[in-house]
Enzyme design. Structure first.
Site, mmCIF file in Angstrom:
data_model
loop_
_atom_site.group_PDB
_atom_site.id
_atom_site.type_symbol
_atom_site.label_atom_id
_atom_site.label_comp_id
_atom_site.label_asym_id
_atom_site.label_seq_id
_atom_site.Cartn_x
_atom_site.Cartn_y
_atom_site.Cartn_z
ATOM 1 C CB SER A 144 -0.861 -0.004 1.258
ATOM 2 O OG SER A 144 -1.455 1.272 1.463
ATOM 3 C CE1 TYR B 285 -4.400 -2.098 4.861
ATOM 4 C CE2 TYR B 285 -3.516 0.092 4.499
ATOM 5 C CZ TYR B 285 -4.027 -1.092 3.999
ATOM 6 O OH TYR B 285 -4.144 -1.269 2.643
HETATM 7 N N1 LIG Z 1 -8.798 -0.336 -1.413
HETATM 8 C C1 LIG Z 1 -7.737 0.430 -1.106
HETATM 9 O O1 LIG Z 1 -7.857 1.685 -0.999
HETATM 10 C C2 LIG Z 1 -6.381 -0.215 -0.943
HETATM 11 C C3 LIG Z 1 -5.259 0.647 -0.899
HETATM 12 C C4 LIG Z 1 -4.006 0.089 -0.735
HETATM 13 C C5 LIG Z 1 -3.857 -1.283 -0.601
HETATM 14 N N2 LIG Z 1 -4.965 -2.092 -0.649
HETATM 15 C C6 LIG Z 1 -4.762 -3.533 -0.481
HETATM 16 O O2 LIG Z 1 -5.330 -4.239 -1.560
HETATM 17 C C7 LIG Z 1 -5.652 -5.563 -1.134
HETATM 18 C C8 LIG Z 1 -7.047 -5.919 -1.617
HETATM 19 O O3 LIG Z 1 -7.987 -5.092 -0.969
HETATM 20 P P1 LIG Z 1 -9.281 -4.495 -1.705
HETATM 21 O O4 LIG Z 1 -9.144 -3.031 -1.691
HETATM 22 O O5 LIG Z 1 -9.502 -5.196 -2.980
HETATM 23 O O6 LIG Z 1 -10.418 -4.802 -0.621
HETATM 24 P P2 LIG Z 1 -11.490 -5.991 -0.512
HETATM 25 O O7 LIG Z 1 -12.383 -6.005 -1.695
HETATM 26 O O8 LIG Z 1 -12.079 -5.823 0.827
HETATM 27 O O9 LIG Z 1 -10.586 -7.287 -0.581
HETATM 28 C C9 LIG Z 1 -10.024 -7.901 0.539
HETATM 29 C C10 LIG Z 1 -10.053 -9.388 0.276
HETATM 30 O O10 LIG Z 1 -9.337 -10.060 1.300
HETATM 31 C C11 LIG Z 1 -10.136 -11.168 1.739
HETATM 32 N N3 LIG Z 1 -9.870 -11.366 3.163
HETATM 33 C C12 LIG Z 1 -10.103 -10.483 4.170
HETATM 34 N N4 LIG Z 1 -9.781 -11.023 5.336
HETATM 35 C C13 LIG Z 1 -9.337 -12.280 5.067
HETATM 36 C C14 LIG Z 1 -8.861 -13.344 5.881
HETATM 37 N N5 LIG Z 1 -8.795 -13.213 7.232
HETATM 38 N N6 LIG Z 1 -8.478 -14.495 5.286
HETATM 39 C C15 LIG Z 1 -8.544 -14.620 3.935
HETATM 40 N N7 LIG Z 1 -8.973 -13.654 3.114
HETATM 41 C C16 LIG Z 1 -9.377 -12.491 3.684
HETATM 42 C C17 LIG Z 1 -11.590 -10.759 1.493
HETATM 43 O O11 LIG Z 1 -12.443 -11.882 1.249
HETATM 44 P P3 LIG Z 1 -13.283 -12.587 2.445
HETATM 45 O O12 LIG Z 1 -14.003 -11.474 3.170
HETATM 46 O O13 LIG Z 1 -14.191 -13.550 1.740
HETATM 47 O O14 LIG Z 1 -12.267 -13.275 3.293
HETATM 48 C C18 LIG Z 1 -11.467 -9.928 0.234
HETATM 49 O O15 LIG Z 1 -11.605 -10.731 -0.916
HETATM 50 C C19 LIG Z 1 -5.489 -5.568 0.391
HETATM 51 O O16 LIG Z 1 -4.258 -6.172 0.744
HETATM 52 C C20 LIG Z 1 -5.461 -4.101 0.742
HETATM 53 O O17 LIG Z 1 -4.763 -3.835 1.928
HETATM 54 C C21 LIG Z 1 -6.230 -1.581 -0.812
#
Ligand SMILES: NC(=O)c1ccc[n+]([C@@H]2O[C@H](COP(=O)([O-])OP(=O)(O)OC[C@H]3O[C@@H](n4cnc5c(N)ncnc54)[C@H](OP(=O)(O)O)[C@@H]3O)[C@@H](O)[C@H]2O)c1
Length: 262
Positions: A146, A159
């Site tokens: 991130s 985080y």
């Molecule tokens: N969105 C942003 O602004 C942003 C910015 C920087 C970095 N990121 C990073 O991008 C990545 C993807 O996030 P996203 O933005 O696409 O959000 P998201 O749609 O909420 O995706 C998170 C995913 O992780 C899975 N997950 C959560 N807890 C889990 C657990 N304990 N075990 C296994 N799987 C788990 C969730 O599925 P389940 O709920 O089915 O487990 C979901 O598919 C993350 O690493 C996040 O930190 C996001």
């Protein structure tokens, strides 16, 4: 990285695969003809995503419902893959969670769970799949960090610290493996429009942009890539231009409003 033809019939394991950035990444890997293993907690949602990928791209897609924050979960996944005779050609450690608010107001167990998922599972899965990749002299690991990895972030302290771990860990493993034929890279999205981040923010990008950056990072050489020019500029300012204390003070002023509304 391999050509499109070489990627055919190879297998990618993607965590957090059914939603947001993970779903966009799996779509692109499937479009390249890669077979997929989708991992997350919600098995029904994974199966729906798998069905769509099979129908649209004709690739084999398996699902494994797993809470990666649980002790021993990455090892269970690795055992299951070995039992199924699946060689991992690409691993995308994308699953992650966020906690907003002061640490003093946070549930300690949730703080620990976040670190176990965002940092612990990434490190363990990397260590589990890397030896076979190195032995074969080919493969790739993408760890989703991130822009928060580049400086301390008050009100999302655990985080940002967990993502700083992902970035540092990946950069170090990149250096260890850069002559082995295995590609190891950290990709850092900034604010991205997914379930994790539903706030309205200037410069917010879509999960497809991040997935495109992941695909180009797979073809690249360096240890770390930031998604988007504005995000790259921000990581330069917060990670290099400002001292750590100035970056933290500035981040505190910006994030206080988002976290506490004052
Ligand atoms: N969105 C942003 O602004 C942003 C910015 C920087 C970095 N990121 C990073 O991008 C990545 C993807 O996030 P996203 O933005 O696409 O959000 P998201 O749609 O909420 O995706 C998170 C995913 O992780 C899975 N997950 C959560 N807890 C889990 C657990 N304990 N075990 C296994 N799987 C788990 C969730 O599925 P389940 O709920 O089915 O487990 C979901 O598919 C993350 O690493 C996040 O930190 C996001």
């Amino acid at each position: 990285m391999k050509t499109k033809e070489e990627m055919r019939r190879r297998t990618a394991v993607v965590t957090g695969a059914a939603t947001g950035i993970g779903a966009a990444i799996t779509e692109r890997l499937a479009r390249q003809g890669m077979h997929l293993v989708l991992v997350a907690r919600d098995g029904a949602r994974l199966e729906t995503a798998a069905e769509q990928l099979r129908a649209e791209h004709g690739v084999q897609v398996s699902t494994f419902a797993l809470d990666l924050s649980h002790q021993g979960a990455p090892a269970r996944l690795a055992e299951w893959l070995t039992g199924a005779g699946t060689e991992v050609d690409v691993l995308v450690n994308n699953a992650g969670a966020i906690l907003m608010g002061p640490i003093a107001d946070s549930d300690p167990a949730r703080v620990r769970g976040l670190v176990d998922l965002n940092a612990g599972a990434v490190a363990e899965l990397t260590a589990l799949v890397l030896p076979a990749m190195v032995a074969r002299g080919t493969g790739a690991i993408v760890n989703i960090a991130s822009t928060g990895a580049y400086a301390p972030a008050p009100y999302m302290a655990a985080y940002a610290a967990s993502k700083a771990f992902v970035l540092s860990f990946t950069q170090a493993v990149w250096a260890e493996t850069k002559t082995t034929g295995v590609r190891v890279v950290a990709v850092s999205p900034g604010p991205t429009d997914t379930a994790m981040n539903t706030r309205r923010m200037p410069g917010k990008r879509g999960p497809d942009s991040v997935a495109d950056t992941v695909m180009s990072a797979l073809r690249g050489r360096g240890p770390a890539v930031v998604d988007g020019r504005l995000n790259a500029f921000q990581t330069f300012v917060f990670g290099r231009l400002l001292s750590a204390s100035a970056a933290t003070r500035t981040a505190e002023r910006i994030l206080r409003k988002a976290a506490l509304g004052n």
